[in-house]
Design a protein around this motif. Structure first.
Motif, PDB file in Angstrom:
ATOM      1  N   UNK A 127       0.841  -1.200   0.000  1.00 41.09           N
ATOM      2  CA  UNK A 127       0.000   0.000   0.000  1.00 41.09           C
ATOM      3  C   UNK A 127       0.875   1.249   0.000  1.00 41.09           C
ATOM      4  N   UNK A 128       0.434   2.322  -0.659  1.00 40.58           N
ATOM      5  CA  UNK A 128       1.215   3.556  -0.669  1.00 40.58           C
ATOM      6  C   UNK A 128       1.252   4.200   0.696  1.00 40.58           C
ATOM      7  N   UNK A 129       2.287   5.007   0.899  1.00 40.72           N
ATOM      8  CA  UNK A 129       2.402   5.724   2.158  1.00 40.72           C
ATOM      9  C   UNK A 129       1.401   6.866   2.180  1.00 40.72           C
ATOM     10  N   UNK A 130       1.272   7.490   3.346  1.00 37.20           N
ATOM     11  CA  UNK A 130       0.263   8.527   3.525  1.00 37.20           C
ATOM     12  C   UNK A 130       0.522   9.718   2.612  1.00 37.20           C
ATOM     13  N   UNK A 131      -0.553  10.261   2.067  1.00 38.78           N
ATOM     14  CA  UNK A 131      -0.448  11.447   1.240  1.00 38.78           C
ATOM     15  C   UNK A 131      -0.061  12.645   2.095  1.00 38.78           C
ATOM     16  N   UNK A 132       0.601  13.594   1.486  1.00 38.76           N
ATOM     17  CA  UNK A 132       0.969  14.818   2.176  1.00 38.76           C
ATOM     18  C   UNK A 132       0.016  15.933   1.765  1.00 38.76           C
ATOM     19  N   UNK A 133      -0.256  16.846   2.657  1.00 37.94           N
ATOM     20  CA  UNK A 133      -1.128  17.983   2.368  1.00 37.94           C
ATOM     21  C   UNK A 133      -0.661  19.178   3.172  1.00 37.94           C
ATOM     22  N   UNK A 134      -1.048  20.353   2.729  1.00 44.79           N
ATOM     23  CA  UNK A 134      -0.655  21.560   3.440  1.00 44.79           C
ATOM     24  C   UNK A 134      -1.348  21.625   4.788  1.00 44.79           C
ATOM     25  N   UNK A 135      -0.642  22.140   5.796  1.00 39.44           N
ATOM     26  CA  UNK A 135      -1.235  22.325   7.115  1.00 39.44           C
ATOM     27  C   UNK A 135      -2.155  23.540   7.088  1.00 39.44           C
ATOM     28  N   UNK A 136      -3.408  23.386   7.465  1.00 44.30           N
ATOM     29  CA  UNK A 136      -4.317  24.536   7.452  1.00 44.30           C
ATOM     30  C   UNK A 136      -3.980  25.506   8.571  1.00 44.30           C
ATOM     31  N   UNK A 137      -4.212  26.771   8.318  1.00 43.64           N
ATOM     32  CA  UNK A 137      -4.017  27.769   9.365  1.00 43.64           C
ATOM     33  C   UNK A 137      -5.125  27.640  10.386  1.00 43.64           C
ATOM     34  N   UNK A 138      -4.798  27.728  11.690  1.00 44.59           N
ATOM     35  CA  UNK A 138      -5.843  27.609  12.707  1.00 44.59           C
ATOM     36  C   UNK A 138      -6.821  28.765  12.615  1.00 44.59           C
ATOM     37  N   UNK A 139      -8.059  28.492  12.960  1.00 48.42           N
ATOM     38  CA  UNK A 139      -9.078  29.546  12.946  1.00 48.42           C
ATOM     39  C   UNK A 139      -8.824  30.520  14.081  1.00 48.42           C
ATOM     40  N   UNK A 140      -9.217  31.771  13.881  1.00 49.20           N
ATOM     41  CA  UNK A 140      -8.926  32.790  14.863  1.00 49.20           C
ATOM     42  C   UNK A 140      -9.819  32.772  16.078  1.00 49.20           C
ATOM     43  N   UNK A 187     -11.072  -8.594   3.526  1.00 56.93           N
ATOM     44  CA  UNK A 187     -12.427  -8.654   3.009  1.00 56.93           C
ATOM     45  C   UNK A 187     -12.966 -10.033   3.373  1.00 56.93           C
ATOM     46  N   UNK A 188     -13.999 -10.067   4.182  1.00 53.88           N
ATOM     47  CA  UNK A 188     -14.424 -11.313   4.800  1.00 53.88           C
ATOM     48  C   UNK A 188     -14.925 -12.330   3.784  1.00 53.88           C
ATOM     49  N   UNK A 189     -15.583 -11.887   2.733  1.00 56.02           N
ATOM     50  CA  UNK A 189     -16.204 -12.824   1.800  1.00 56.02           C
ATOM     51  C   UNK A 189     -15.198 -13.735   1.110  1.00 56.02           C
ATOM     52  N   UNK A 190     -13.984 -13.224   0.832  1.00 58.69           N
ATOM     53  CA  UNK A 190     -13.009 -14.053   0.130  1.00 58.69           C
ATOM     54  C   UNK A 190     -11.634 -14.090   0.796  1.00 58.69           C
ATOM     55  N   UNK A 191     -11.487 -13.397   1.931  1.00 59.41           N
ATOM     56  CA  UNK A 191     -10.219 -13.416   2.647  1.00 59.41           C
ATOM     57  C   UNK A 191      -9.135 -12.541   2.062  1.00 59.41           C
ATOM     58  N   UNK A 192      -9.442 -11.776   1.005  1.00 61.91           N
ATOM     59  CA  UNK A 192      -8.448 -10.872   0.432  1.00 61.91           C
ATOM     60  C   UNK A 192      -7.978  -9.897   1.502  1.00 61.91           C
ATOM     61  N   UNK A 193      -6.665  -9.702   1.598  1.00 59.25           N
ATOM     62  CA  UNK A 193      -6.154  -8.862   2.680  1.00 59.25           C
ATOM     63  C   UNK A 193      -5.382  -7.673   2.135  1.00 59.25           C
ATOM     64  N   UNK A 194      -5.196  -6.687   3.014  1.00 60.68           N
ATOM     65  CA  UNK A 194      -4.566  -5.432   2.624  1.00 60.68           C
ATOM     66  C   UNK A 194      -3.751  -4.886   3.789  1.00 60.68           C
ATOM     67  N   UNK A 195      -2.632  -4.294   3.460  1.00 59.42           N
ATOM     68  CA  UNK A 195      -1.750  -3.694   4.464  1.00 59.42           C
ATOM     69  C   UNK A 195      -1.806  -2.186   4.304  1.00 59.42           C
ATOM     70  N   UNK A 196      -2.128  -1.480   5.392  1.00 66.84           N
ATOM     71  CA  UNK A 196      -2.234  -0.025   5.365  1.00 66.84           C
ATOM     72  C   UNK A 196      -1.125   0.549   6.241  1.00 66.84           C
TER      73      UNK A 196
END
Length: 349
Positions: free
Chosen positions: A1-14, A214-223
């Motif tokens: 699985x891909x690593x976490x996406x990066x995004x700009x840090x929002x400015x805190x509300x006043x 995924x329970x129906x077929x056992x397909x697994x995923x790594x996050x």
């Protein structure tokens, strides 16, 4: 699985945090283990063995003694107005405003995990042993090869998910033990959760990753991609997204469609300078409450950089937070023993 996406840090509300406008906060003197909502009140389980029940507008929560030591595990009970607790005194209790009522005991061994089913059954673990009690009182013992770290009942089915070293076991409460199904993955699994539609089961691991099947077929995923353990998991309404802690933002994994998060990127929201320690999805909207190791709490929303400050950082780690079933009440607890309660119906009054 891909690593976490990066995004700009929002400015805190006043504006000042919401808790200063519509909230109440009190000191309890004990670590807050968990926060739940039942019958219009917040139920907070504490490290001193008490459960504090707090209704909006009441100056102080009512204290009910449930255990002689710390409360280690909590679940919302199917019976209205109660929660299920497990303590280091070996007791499993159903706790409400009428008091604490023991429902099982382990002979003094710590209760590591508890779970409650919508149909009234409960389960608890101590060491390698799991006990399930059906609504008719019938007991079933389930042995595992390693210490059990997490339990969860399927939302609409009869399966019990058991997290332990080496994977997650699915136990059918109405079938023979030979029908138990092992979803194997090497490593220590420390928490487990079913998606609201029952199609997926996801575990948090000691190795700073999530693993899902995924329970129906056992397909697994790594996050993967977490700098710390993602212990807090919360599903959005309908289960389209899974929000998690464990990074310097809340991490949202997509579970729409047949493939779930397989081959897809996670969405990060509510970046901060501190690690996220607790998350809770609003039950009827796309908002997410996010708590941090520095004590701050914000409300955020997928696809929107803006955040609403709820509590200012004071160095007191947020241990748990959550909404009531209607999304009208919100509460949080801290490592230092502070409880906060907000009536969101008060916004704009």
């Amino acid at each position: 699985m891909p690593r976490l996406m990066q995004a700009a840090r929002p400015a805190p509300m006043g504006e000042a945090p919401l808790a200063q406008h519509i909230g109440q906060e009190v000191a309890t003197g004990a670590h807050v283990s968990a926060v739940r909502f039942i019958s219009g009140a917040m139920a907070a389980a504490l490290g001193d063995g008490t459960v504090r029940f707090w209704e909006p507008g009441v100056p102080e929560p009512e204290s009910i003694v449930a255990h002689s030591g710390p409360i280690l595990a909590v679940a919302t009970h199917a019976e209205a107005g109660t929660i299920l607790t497990g303590g280091d005194d070996g007791l499993v209790c159903r706790v409400g405003l009428s008091g604490a009522h023991p429902v099982a005991e382990t002979g003094g061994k710590w209760v590591d995990a508890v779970a409650a089913a919508p149909w009234g059954g409960i389960a608890f673990s101590s060491g390698k042993a799991v006990t399930a009690i059906r609504s008719d009182g019938t007991r079933r013992e389930i042995a595992t090869n390693s210490t059990v770290q997490g339990l969860a009942f399927a939302p609409k089915g009869r399966s019990l998910a058991i997290a332990h070293y080496g994977g997650v076991t699915l136990a059918d409460m109405q079938a023979k033990p030979s029908a138990n199904r092992l979803l194997a993955w090497m490593g220590s699994h420390i928490a487990v959760s079913f998606s609201p539609n029952g199609r997926y089961v996801v575990s948090a691991m000691n190795e700073n990753v999530l693993h899902g099947w995924r329970i129906e077929d056992g397909a697994d995923m790594r996050m993967s991609g977490y700098p710390s353990k993602p212990r807090s998991l919360s599903w959005s309404p309908g289960g389209a997204w899974l929000a998690t802690s464990g990074a310097d933002c809340a991490v949202l994994w997509p579970f729409r469609g047949k493939q779930g998060p397989m081959g897809k990127q996670a969405t990060p929201i509510a970046f901060a300078q501190a690690l996220v320690t607790a998350v809770s999805c609003h039950p009827v909207s796309d908002a997410v409450a996010v708590g941090y190791a520095d004590g701050a709490v914000v409300f955020a929303r997928r696809g929107d950089d803006a955040v609403i400050p709820v509590r200012a950082a004071d160095g007191d780690r947020i241990t748990d937070l959550g909404f009531d079933a209607g999304g009208h009440l919100f509460g949080y607890g801290t490592e230092g023993g502070r409880l906060g309660l907000l009536d969101l119906r008060g916004i704009g009054r």
